[in-house]
Structures are given as structure tokens and as C-alpha cells.
Design a protein around this motif. Sequence first.
Motif, PDB file in Angstrom:
ATOM      1  N   GLY A   1       0.705  -1.178   0.102  1.00 29.28           N
ATOM      2  CA  GLY A   1      -0.198  -0.005  -0.029  1.00 29.28           C
ATOM      3  C   GLY A   1       0.962   1.396  -0.041  1.00 29.28           C
ATOM      4  N   ARG A   2       0.234   2.455   0.271  1.00 25.03           N
ATOM      5  CA  ARG A   2       0.845   3.647   0.157  1.00 25.03           C
ATOM      6  C   ARG A   2       1.074   3.969   1.672  1.00 25.03           C
ATOM      7  NH1 ARG A   2      -0.917   9.304  -1.597  1.00 25.03           N
ATOM      8  NH2 ARG A   2      -2.936   8.823  -0.744  1.00 25.03           N
ATOM      9  N   LEU A   3       2.542   4.283   1.650  1.00 29.46           N
ATOM     10  CA  LEU A   3       2.889   4.838   3.198  1.00 29.46           C
ATOM     11  C   LEU A   3       2.959   6.263   3.344  1.00 29.46           C
ATOM     12  CD1 LEU A   3       3.901   2.926   5.804  1.00 29.46           C
ATOM     13  CD2 LEU A   3       6.182   3.758   5.120  1.00 29.46           C
ATOM     14  N   LEU A   4       2.134   6.731   4.202  1.00 26.54           N
ATOM     15  CA  LEU A   4       2.153   8.326   4.439  1.00 26.54           C
ATOM     16  C   LEU A   4       2.844   8.569   5.683  1.00 26.54           C
ATOM     17  CD1 LEU A   4      -1.665   8.623   2.962  1.00 26.54           C
ATOM     18  CD2 LEU A   4       0.470   9.309   1.727  1.00 26.54           C
TER      19      LEU A   4
ATOM     20  N   ARG B   1      11.694  -3.381  -1.367  1.00 24.90           N
ATOM     21  CA  ARG B   1      10.290  -3.584  -1.551  1.00 24.90           C
ATOM     22  C   ARG B   1       9.390  -2.436  -1.253  1.00 24.90           C
ATOM     23  NH1 ARG B   1       8.965  -9.333   1.186  1.00 24.90           N
ATOM     24  NH2 ARG B   1      10.495 -10.595   0.261  1.00 24.90           N
ATOM     25  N   ALA B   2      10.115  -0.845  -1.374  1.00 22.88           N
ATOM     26  CA  ALA B   2       9.650   0.172  -1.194  1.00 22.88           C
ATOM     27  C   ALA B   2      10.062   1.056  -2.425  1.00 22.88           C
ATOM     28  CB  ALA B   2      10.383   0.994  -0.018  1.00 22.88           C
TER      29      ALA B   2
ATOM     30  N   GLU C   1       5.593   3.860  -1.787  1.00 22.36           N
ATOM     31  CA  GLU C   1       4.668   2.535  -2.188  1.00 22.36           C
ATOM     32  C   GLU C   1       5.351   1.301  -1.735  1.00 22.36           C
ATOM     33  OE1 GLU C   1       1.740   3.060  -3.693  1.00 22.36           O
ATOM     34  OE2 GLU C   1       1.376   1.128  -3.374  1.00 22.36           O
ATOM     35  N   ILE C   2       4.882   0.546  -1.049  1.00 20.23           N
ATOM     36  CA  ILE C   2       5.483  -0.723  -0.190  1.00 20.23           C
ATOM     37  C   ILE C   2       4.670  -1.916  -0.857  1.00 20.23           C
ATOM     38  CG2 ILE C   2       6.509   0.448   1.885  1.00 20.23           C
ATOM     39  CD1 ILE C   2       4.270  -1.236   3.327  1.00 20.23           C
TER      40      ILE C   2
ATOM     41  N   SER D   1      -4.002   0.912   2.415  1.00 16.27           N
ATOM     42  CA  SER D   1      -4.088  -0.224   1.570  1.00 16.27           C
ATOM     43  C   SER D   1      -5.011  -0.002   0.397  1.00 16.27           C
ATOM     44  CB  SER D   1      -4.250  -1.523   2.424  1.00 16.27           C
ATOM     45  OG  SER D   1      -5.700  -1.484   2.815  1.00 16.27           O
ATOM     46  N   ALA D   2      -4.745  -0.841  -0.752  1.00 21.68           N
ATOM     47  CA  ALA D   2      -5.281  -0.756  -2.018  1.00 21.68           C
ATOM     48  C   ALA D   2      -6.980  -0.635  -1.599  1.00 21.68           C
ATOM     49  CB  ALA D   2      -5.208  -1.716  -2.786  1.00 21.68           C
ATOM     50  N   GLY D   3      -7.338  -1.494  -0.564  1.00 19.71           N
ATOM     51  CA  GLY D   3      -8.959  -1.302  -0.325  1.00 19.71           C
ATOM     52  C   GLY D   3      -9.396  -0.022   0.311  1.00 19.71           C
TER      53      GLY D   3
END
Lengths: 167, 492
Positions: free
Chosen positions: B251-254, B341-342, B323-324, B277-279
Motif C-alpha cells: 500500500g501507500r505509506l504516508l 520492497r519500497a 509505495e510498499i 492499503s489498496a482497499g
Amino acid sequence: MTADLTAWEQSSVTRVVPPLEPRKLAKVPFVELADGRLQGVVSSGSDIERVYVSSIAAGTYAYNCSTNNNRQCGGLTGYPCKHLRSLVDEAVVQYGIERVARYLRVPDPDSTDAGELRRSMLEGQHEPAPAAVVFSRFLRHLAYLELPATTAPLPELHWFPASGAVR
Amino acid sequence: MLAMQLAALAEDPPGAAEALELVTAFDEALANGLGRLDERGTQAIIGLAGAVAATPLGDRAGEAAEKVAAGSVAGEHLTALAGARAALLGAVHDALLTHLDDSLGRTRAPWPPAPAEGSAAGAGPTAQAAAGPGSTAQTAAAVGGAGAAMGNLLVGCRSWLHELAITGWRGVGHDLASAADQAIEAVLAEPGLRRLAVLTDGLAGELRASSPVAAMEKVPVRRWADLWTRAVLLSEPDWLGTPEPAELVSGRLLILGVDVHEHATVVQAQVHAVLESAGGEARVVRAAVSAGKVDTIVGPAIWSLLEGYPVLTGALAGGRSVEITDMPLLGGGDLVWQEDRAAPQGAADPFATARVMLAGALAPATPPLDRHPARIAEPVFLEGYTTAKTGDRISLDGHDLAVAVDRLPSSGPLTPKLMATSTACVGLLRWDAGRWLLQPLAIQATVKKQPVEEHTGAWAQGPTDPKVVRSLARAGDAVTVLRERAGRLLRR
């Protein structure tokens, strides 16, 4: 029965060791107050492969300077050599003069006369001291930089917050 | 955070003060040494054991208190007492965190239950498996022969910790403070024992610098008892056998901000963030990177020790999201960071993240053995407050909150002075010595009528303040100088 404990004593994250001041490391890469001495490693000015181990004992100010193979420094001619002077100068930058003076048990360590305090530290006699112990402590010190970095969390470090922003 | 939430938070959870009183009494006894207890000390350990009497620890703690009171102090007794103290502080942690969640209306994930006996192998990835080969997770090598070898390394640390407890802090001198040097060196060399190693090294350093402790005006009784307790538990061979559950997440890490930890020989940058996460589901996570250092590497120089993590430090310095993909997330909310993975993404404003996403993000549970009030670090967002001139207190509609200005690191641009001019803050709620504190990670302020924004991680790829750049250049690069010396001298 515990009301007499101060907030400092009841704090989990109290700072116990005062932070060190940054300093140039090229000439004197290692300084410490340990084993009852101000001791450290001074790089040779002429030979990049050579280092000197210098120390001053607390209380007596007995000093020594030799290579890490225990060959006495040629600069010791009845007076402290330039390596010992550098050691004191850098220790004062790193710890502050008061902390160094206190450790070496110089009388009146809070004195504002820094020159006098510094002279006191250097007025002892030469007394041979083993260099190997200090040198191996220096190598152990350097070995920390060789530890592999990790990304597993270290939760115990919550007890060791970084601090010191005062600019 | 709203004024109303702050007001609710200020009330003490019931029972915490009483539990802490028992802990304090024990800590005083430990400061004087468990080897020769006076009447008050005896009462203190009996009181501590009594507090856990109704728990599974009850029998062992009770027996330990009895034996120690009678003057026969064995290692297992000290471990049982350390366990009782940890359990009591764990309960205080739980009370405080529940109170925090109630006050802030925060939802927290439950701790994953232990897998049923016999099904452990098939129960999905654990920290051990997830962290991959060569992992440095504490849990990674608790198998077979490796476990036995590590068990031997623990003995040295344990016997030092026992001697400290018997002697008491006030009896510690240069010799005892340094007695574990070799044991700690051996433990440091074993990546699977890094947690114990950095902890005991930090404690030993403080004891060395404070020796002889009898000459100290005041002794940090709570702090040293905390460090001792955790070290005793971490040096138990059984600790290695409890891997933390983990899952793979994407997902996207903010990023919200970074909390920097250090003592003479270690530095850790712990990033707090919201993972989306994508959801669209959001949760609060952390990611930590750490490295060995020496005491002369201070201030912004520490970041060069972490240059092996350019995606993470780049995101901190550049204010970007990441993005991880399939990164292990431990049950306690810690990502096991893996650069490969990032991937760096576009700009992301931590204030927007905090304002919009933090309130609805799922907070992580604390692993049971890590529970302690000092471990509470809950990200919060505050605005519309007034500040004290010194920056060490803010006030929201008449409700005060202390600011932990001494936790502003010299490795970043955030200062107490800036805090004093701030109007909005992303920070961590902490609890120490009986009160809540705000540890700032990022602030918005007005300086000379211009809006400014500062973050503790702004210099993660080198300082941006020209004054600091110049002073660093004058001092020379400490890390490079020492690495040159290490390269020349270490391998001869």
C-alpha cells in the motif's frame, strides 16, 4: 513513603549521561574518561599508519604517551608532549572543561580560569602505563561502526530518546 | 486532538497510581541492593509479589520474594521479581493506553492470539520467516543449535545483571560497571540478540559515567530499574522462542514523522506513518532503521550512518510518500523495512495525513512483553493552541499539555524556539513520571510573517540549514574520519 522521590527519579527517560559536543576527529580520533584516567588515541602527524596512546591519571596527573606497541613517545623530555596537549584540548571540547577537571580530581573544577585548570592537568610526572588496554578499547570503539545496520525494531530504544536541539 | 479530548486525557486511570507506588518501592529497594534488604526493602518486594499473586506469575513471585527476603538470592528469584515488575508496569501501560483510546476515540487492533499448539508451523508467516534469511530479528534464530549457542552468550549478561541487583545501584563502582564489557561485546556480535545488546550497552555506559554511584546526588531509580528489568527478561533463553506474528502488506505509506533514538553506541530512526492499503483501509504503522555508532558521532552526522536506506531517508527529507509491496508487518505495528520492497512516490504532506487520516486509522496493539508506559508513542495532531514562551507547554482552550522539548533531537531543525512559535503540530503522545507529554515531530509556524514548516527528519539526507552545513564542514565528517581509522587499524 515514596512521595519524597522527585520527578527526575521517577522518570523512565531521564538523561543520565550529558551529551557530547561535536569536534574534529582527525587529530585525536578517540578520547575517553575511563579506568581512572583521561586517555585516548592521537594520530601521528608524520606517519598515517602510526598512532600514539596518551593518558593522564586522575588525582596524580601522572602522564604517559607511547605508540600502541609501547614504544615511548620521543616528545616526552621531562614535559608532556604535544600529543598529551592535544588530548587535553580535545577532551575539553568533547566533555567541557568542568567534567574533565572533575574526573581528574583537579581542585576547584568549577573555576572559571580554564587556563589554570588546563595547566593543573598537565603538571604531573611521567609514569609508564600500558598502552595496549587503551588501544584495544579504541579498536572496540571503532568496531561499532562495522556492526551491520538492522531494520528489526529495537523497542528498548524508547528509553534512549535523542535530544539536544538548542540552536 | 480537541480540547475536550485533552481534558479527558488529563484524568488518571484508576489503579495506576497505586501500582506505580509498589513499583517505586521496589525500585528503591533495588537501588540499595537486594542482597541486604532492610525492613522497608523487604516490604517492597513482598508488596510487589503480592500485587501479582492472582496471576500465573503469583506462585513464582511469592516464592522469590520469600527467598530474597530471607537473604538467599538466586537468579531464578530475580527473574521472577523482574517478571512481576514488568507485569505491573504492563498493566499500567494497558490502563493508560485504554484511557488514551477512550479519550481520543481511537480504535485499536487486538493482539493476535497465540496460534494453537502444534499448528504454529502452518499459521502463516512469523517475524522469523517474514524477515527473510540473515534477518536480525531477535526471534530469528531460536532454532536448534543456534539457540543453544545464543543461550551461552546470555549467561554473561545474566550474571552481571544479578550482581547489579544484589549490590544495588548505590554500590556500583568502576569495576562492577565495566564487568560486563566482554559479555556485551559477545552479545553485540550476534545479530539475533541485538535488542539485549543495545540495552545492556546503554545501561553499562550510564553506570560507567556515573561511577561511583554512591557519589551521585540522586539516582535515576525508575530508569535503571526499567532497564534492568527488561535486560533480565531479554536475557532469558525462553524469550528467543516467542516470534512475533507477522503478515505481508502492500500500500501507500504516508509518513507522519520520525522519532530518533540514540545512546553512545547506537542510533535508531523510527518512522511513524499511516499505511493505506489498496482497499482504502488505513492503519498506523512504524518502520525503524538502526545502526551502530560511537559517542563522537552526534547531531546531523548520525544520518550518514543510515545512508543504506535511501528510499526511507529520501521520503523523510523530501516529504514524499512511499509505495510498499509485500513488506512484513509485525503484530505490534512494526514494518520490517526492506528497501527493495519500497518505491518513492510523490509529495505527501504529513499535516494533511494527520488531519485527514489519523483519526480513522486503526492503531496497532503493543506486543505483551513490550508493554510499559515508556513504550507509548501515539501519533496525534494538534492545532489552534497557544504556547509557552519556552515552548515546553501548550494550551488548548485552557487545557495544558507539557511538551517534551528535551526530546527534540540535535539531528533535525526542530527547536524549542520554533515549537514556541508553532500553530500546528504532529507529534507523539508520551507518558512519563506521572504525566502526558507531547513529543513534536513536525510543526507549522509563522516566522517573520512567513509560514514555515519543520520536521525532525528534514535533514535525513544532510542538513539544509546553511549555518549547520558550514559547521559540519568545519568539523569534518566524523563518520568518514573514523571509518578511515577503522579500515587502517582494525584489520591488522
